[in-house]
Design a protein around this motif. Sequence first.
Motif, mmCIF file in Angstrom:
data_model
loop_
_atom_site.group_PDB
_atom_site.id
_atom_site.type_symbol
_atom_site.label_atom_id
_atom_site.label_comp_id
_atom_site.label_asym_id
_atom_site.label_seq_id
_atom_site.Cartn_x
_atom_site.Cartn_y
_atom_site.Cartn_z
ATOM 1 N N UNK A 7 56.430 43.478 33.684
ATOM 2 C CA UNK A 7 55.473 42.963 34.675
ATOM 3 C C UNK A 7 54.154 42.671 33.979
ATOM 4 N N UNK A 8 53.360 41.735 34.494
ATOM 5 C CA UNK A 8 52.049 41.449 33.899
ATOM 6 C C UNK A 8 51.073 42.576 34.195
ATOM 7 N N UNK A 9 50.158 42.803 33.285
ATOM 8 C CA UNK A 9 49.123 43.812 33.460
ATOM 9 C C UNK A 9 47.796 43.079 33.621
ATOM 10 N N UNK A 10 47.258 43.126 34.823
ATOM 11 C CA UNK A 10 46.068 42.340 35.148
ATOM 12 C C UNK A 10 44.802 43.183 35.237
ATOM 13 N N UNK A 78 45.567 56.802 27.343
ATOM 14 C CA UNK A 78 44.816 55.712 27.975
ATOM 15 C C UNK A 78 44.625 54.589 26.971
ATOM 16 N N UNK A 79 44.809 53.343 27.427
ATOM 17 C CA UNK A 79 44.700 52.172 26.565
ATOM 18 C C UNK A 79 43.698 51.194 27.173
ATOM 19 N N UNK A 80 42.628 50.904 26.443
ATOM 20 C CA UNK A 80 41.657 49.887 26.844
ATOM 21 C C UNK A 80 42.098 48.576 26.184
ATOM 22 N N UNK A 81 42.721 47.715 26.956
ATOM 23 C CA UNK A 81 43.287 46.482 26.406
ATOM 24 C C UNK A 81 42.214 45.563 25.832
ATOM 25 N N UNK A 140 52.674 44.788 25.615
ATOM 26 C CA UNK A 140 52.809 43.744 24.601
ATOM 27 C C UNK A 140 52.077 42.478 25.055
ATOM 28 N N UNK A 141 51.637 41.724 24.078
ATOM 29 C CA UNK A 141 50.860 40.512 24.326
ATOM 30 C C UNK A 141 51.777 39.306 24.245
ATOM 31 N N UNK A 142 51.779 38.506 25.302
ATOM 32 C CA UNK A 142 52.627 37.321 25.352
ATOM 33 C C UNK A 142 51.811 36.161 25.916
ATOM 34 N N UNK A 143 51.571 35.138 25.092
ATOM 35 C CA UNK A 143 50.807 33.946 25.496
ATOM 36 C C UNK A 143 49.449 34.326 26.078
ATOM 37 N N UNK A 144 48.787 35.269 25.412
ATOM 38 C CA UNK A 144 47.456 35.672 25.831
ATOM 39 C C UNK A 144 47.413 36.632 26.998
ATOM 40 N N UNK A 145 48.559 37.055 27.517
ATOM 41 C CA UNK A 145 48.636 37.938 28.681
ATOM 42 C C UNK A 145 49.288 39.269 28.276
#
Length: 471
Positions: A7-10, A78-81, A140-145
């Motif tokens: 799922x996307x993480x927004x 905790x992860x600060x993207x 994971x990073x996919x197409x900037x998302x």
Amino acid sequence: MSKGANLPVDVPSVRVEISWSERGGGPDVDVSALLLTAAGKVRDDADFVFYNQPRHASGAVTHLGKRTAAGVTTDTVEVDLRSLESSVARVELCASADGGTFGQVAALTLRLLDAGSLAELARFEMRGETETAFIGGELYLRAGQWKFRAVGQGYASGLAGLATDFGISVDEEPAGTAADPAATAVRMPPPPSAPPLTASTPAASTAASPPPPVGGRLTKGEERLPADMRKRLTLRKEQVAVSLRKSGAAGVSARVVLVLDASGSMSFLYSGGVVADVVERMAAVAAELDDDGEMQAWTFASDPARLPDLRLGELPEWLRLHVRVGEMSLFRRSKKPRKGLQPGQVDMRSVGIQNEEQKVIAQVRDYVRANPAAVPTLVLFFSDGGVHRDAAIEKELRAAAEEPVFWQFVGLGRSNYGVLERFDTLPGRRVDNVGFFAVDDIRTVPDQELYDRLLSEFPSWLTAAGQAGIL
């Protein structure tokens, strides 16, 4: 979520909670994170975040620790993207079982939360069998998302299997020397740009040095050294004396203290014999400046440890017993004493793998205050970088400016030396009590050049400290 779903993480920052129900006699579970490049590999040991290295140098990933309530234990990362470095393309969210398998762990669940509101974004229920290490999920990073995937992949081979997949070399202890798998040594490979290191690589300085001078003061214990080592020492003492004469400090005396970085990224410098060669070269500095033939020594990573004093006549045995690194298991802890340690040896598992320079600086300062000497103290501090506790290090060294100690830091080829590189220009000290330089490969630096650089600022500090009443 089901295994493999994504799922996307927004949200800008997330918390990953892995929880389980406690069972009597079941294993202890520890959560960790690995920061990976697009190639699926860690860059170095700093890309592990876990209980003994709870914060990444970038500040982007933090291990928040465990809590237990109503029979359920939760361990959180905790992860600060927003703060992840551009070279990081994935963050693996892992767990390891200490003292059993995941088949003995009930209600193993991963929850992904918005770190700001603590709203639940995803829930993934997992079930293990014979695994002792587990990847619960990944960001994971996919197409900037940024996205999250439920992975649920276990490793029956435990630390070794998981670590190997992500570019870490795992060396098992020889049979009969380890009490349990907690003694597994995890060693990072050298950076791609590093030259190959071998124990037989000769120091460039030996070939480039002039023949030893005739005569010279015999240092206590020197006569017990092997002939080839004694010859190198005689030559190097003369080169130290030359460096002191160049800077107007001929005949000066000092107590010499040696500090050796033992963090995980130093492993290839130890295994390649580079650190042992550095220690031998520094023994000449102590022999020339301090005629008692002894040098105090510390090692450090997450925590500092005092090593036995280096007595010149015992140098070969000291190198064999105490120039060591890489006995820390990243995923398991053990309170049992390591088997096979000889008297005076430090259990390197207790030292850890992270860079915490401020702790060893504080310990050396405590030693100097508790053991005043009639001469100043010169600290020779070797590290390969990864400095990230800038504020704490600056606080210690600023306070140390009023003490009869000069701190000479030497960088061994990596990068990110933080505040150490800026200390020469930091205001607010009566004297400049810190020197720093870095070299790409210290093996290629001739002895005379090394001693010139090592002792270039010490004499000027002696003058300034004397004028300020510190000496």
